[in-house]
Write an enzyme that holds these catalytic residues in place. Sequence first.
Site, short mmCIF file in Angstrom:
data_model
loop_
_atom_site.label_atom_id
_atom_site.label_comp_id
_atom_site.label_asym_id
_atom_site.label_seq_id
_atom_site.Cartn_x
_atom_site.Cartn_y
_atom_site.Cartn_z
N THR A 63 -0.08 5.25 29.72
CA THR A 63 -1.09 5.14 28.67
C THR A 63 -1.72 6.50 28.41
O THR A 63 -2.12 7.19 29.36
CB THR A 63 -2.17 4.12 29.09
OG1 THR A 63 -1.54 2.87 29.26
CG2 THR A 63 -3.28 4.02 28.05
N CYS B 146 -6.22 29.02 43.54
CA CYS B 146 -5.67 27.89 44.29
C CYS B 146 -5.40 28.24 45.74
O CYS B 146 -5.27 27.36 46.58
CB CYS B 146 -4.39 27.39 43.62
SG CYS B 146 -3.37 28.71 43.03
N GLN C 12 -2.35 30.56 30.35
CA GLN C 12 -3.41 31.56 30.23
C GLN C 12 -3.40 32.25 28.86
O GLN C 12 -4.30 33.03 28.55
CB GLN C 12 -3.27 32.62 31.33
CG GLN C 12 -3.44 32.07 32.74
CD GLN C 12 -4.88 31.71 33.07
OE1 GLN C 12 -5.84 32.10 32.39
NE2 GLN C 12 -5.07 30.95 34.14
C1 LIG Z 1 -0.47 30.18 34.78
C2 LIG Z 1 -0.90 28.82 35.23
N1 LIG Z 1 0.00 27.84 35.29
C3 LIG Z 1 -0.34 26.59 35.67
C4 LIG Z 1 -1.62 26.28 36.04
C5 LIG Z 1 -1.96 24.87 36.44
O1 LIG Z 1 -2.61 24.22 35.40
P1 LIG Z 1 -3.33 22.82 35.55
O2 LIG Z 1 -4.63 23.09 36.21
O3 LIG Z 1 -3.52 22.34 34.15
O4 LIG Z 1 -2.44 21.92 36.33
C6 LIG Z 1 -2.60 27.27 35.99
C7 LIG Z 1 -3.98 27.00 36.42
O5 LIG Z 1 -4.47 27.55 37.36
C8 LIG Z 1 -2.23 28.58 35.57
O6 LIG Z 1 -3.11 29.56 35.51
#
Ligand SMILES: Cc1ncc(COP(=O)(O)O)c(C=O)c1O
Length: 406
Positions: free
Chosen positions: A244, A330, A183
């Site tokens: 790849t 999420c 972030q």
């Molecule tokens: C602080 C943080 N770490 C990890 C992730 C995961 O990233 P990615 O979507 O690239 O797997 C996110 C995304 O939501 C995030 O905000």
Amino acid sequence: MSIKFPIYLDHNATTPVDERVLEAMLPYFTEKFGNAASRNHAFGWEAEKGVDLAREQMADLIGADPKEIIWTSGSTESNNLAIKGAATMYARKGKHIITAEHEHKATLDPCKRLEKEGYEVTYLDPPLDGVITADMVKEAIREDTVLVSLMWANNEIGTINEIPEIGKICKEKGIVFHTDATQMVGKLPIDVEEAGVDLLSASGHKFYGPKGVGCLYVRRRRPRIRLTAIIDGGGHERGMRSGTLNVTGIVGMGAAAALCKAEMSDDAIRLGNLRNKLEQTITDQLDGVAINGRLDKRIPHTSNISFAWVEGESLMMAIKEIAVSSGSACTSASLEPSYVLKSLGVGDDLAHSSLRFGLGRKTTEEEIDYTAQKVVEGVKKLRELSPLYEMHLEGIDLSTVEWADH
Ligand SMILES: Cc1ncc(COP(=O)(O)O)c(C=O)c1O
């Protein structure tokens, strides 16, 4: 200027690909389609040239050497590689890891996996302001600590941990220091040297690049960090991540990094001002509003606000034409209050009623004015229907109410 609906204020979840990034990527789908690992012909060299430029652009954004960039599929993979890879490589030195309760699941879950394999993990309990300090880390360090993994900026509340100070302590103690900077990258300046970071995760889609591409910075000097690979195969990326290369994605992430490097300081000021205006307008017109996280240690485009006596999901329905998030993206499929806010000690009632506003490169002042007004109207309307708010107006302290238990 007229507003285009719906309004997107969820840039911490993902960002749109910048048109200039897309333009840089397009040739790599068609005429420059080669495999960057094909060493014997021009198609391979052309693709490799694109990847090399992206490596330089990404390294330049965070003060690294291009050789220290390992391409991955995103920050989830980068965190897994950093945490599991370092813990496994250095297991002989010890099996204790330090992280924090309000980390992203992409850090917490690899740590939990390692716990099942015999590692011990200390989860630092963040204070109400959300900022992990160097002193907290210092206190938690043990003889057998091999890895500290703490995010640079928090995805839900935007608070910034004391990364350079923590880096210094880790360096003194010879402990590997990983930071999930998903972030932070492209939002505020980062220098891995100054910050004493050994491993750093970044993801393209959080800073106007494409989804499905990310990188892990792996320090090569003072000290050289070694990792056990998670994905074995053709030995790509110095053997740390076989497979790849996603050339189009990598070219896009590089282009996005270069744009951020050039535009980040102006964007940060503009978005910080808009974010402050949003918060000011809302707090001026509503009582029972709390801004979560330490105000003066936040990334500029993020605001997390709790509205007492209102339920977050209902408020989201009331402002349907504005895309925001309640809880973390999420896990917002469940109605559980945010574990991040709970870990800070925010009460269930306020954790339930929080919204995250994530501003972005294209966010306009008109959109922010409209959003602030809609939020104020929505909260007022929901409170009119709320018996709890009525009790509050009558002067009843809700924390002293004994609810009947059926
Ligand atoms: C602080 C943080 N770490 C990890 C992730 C995961 O990233 P990615 O979507 O690239 O797997 C996110 C995304 O939501 C995030 O905000």
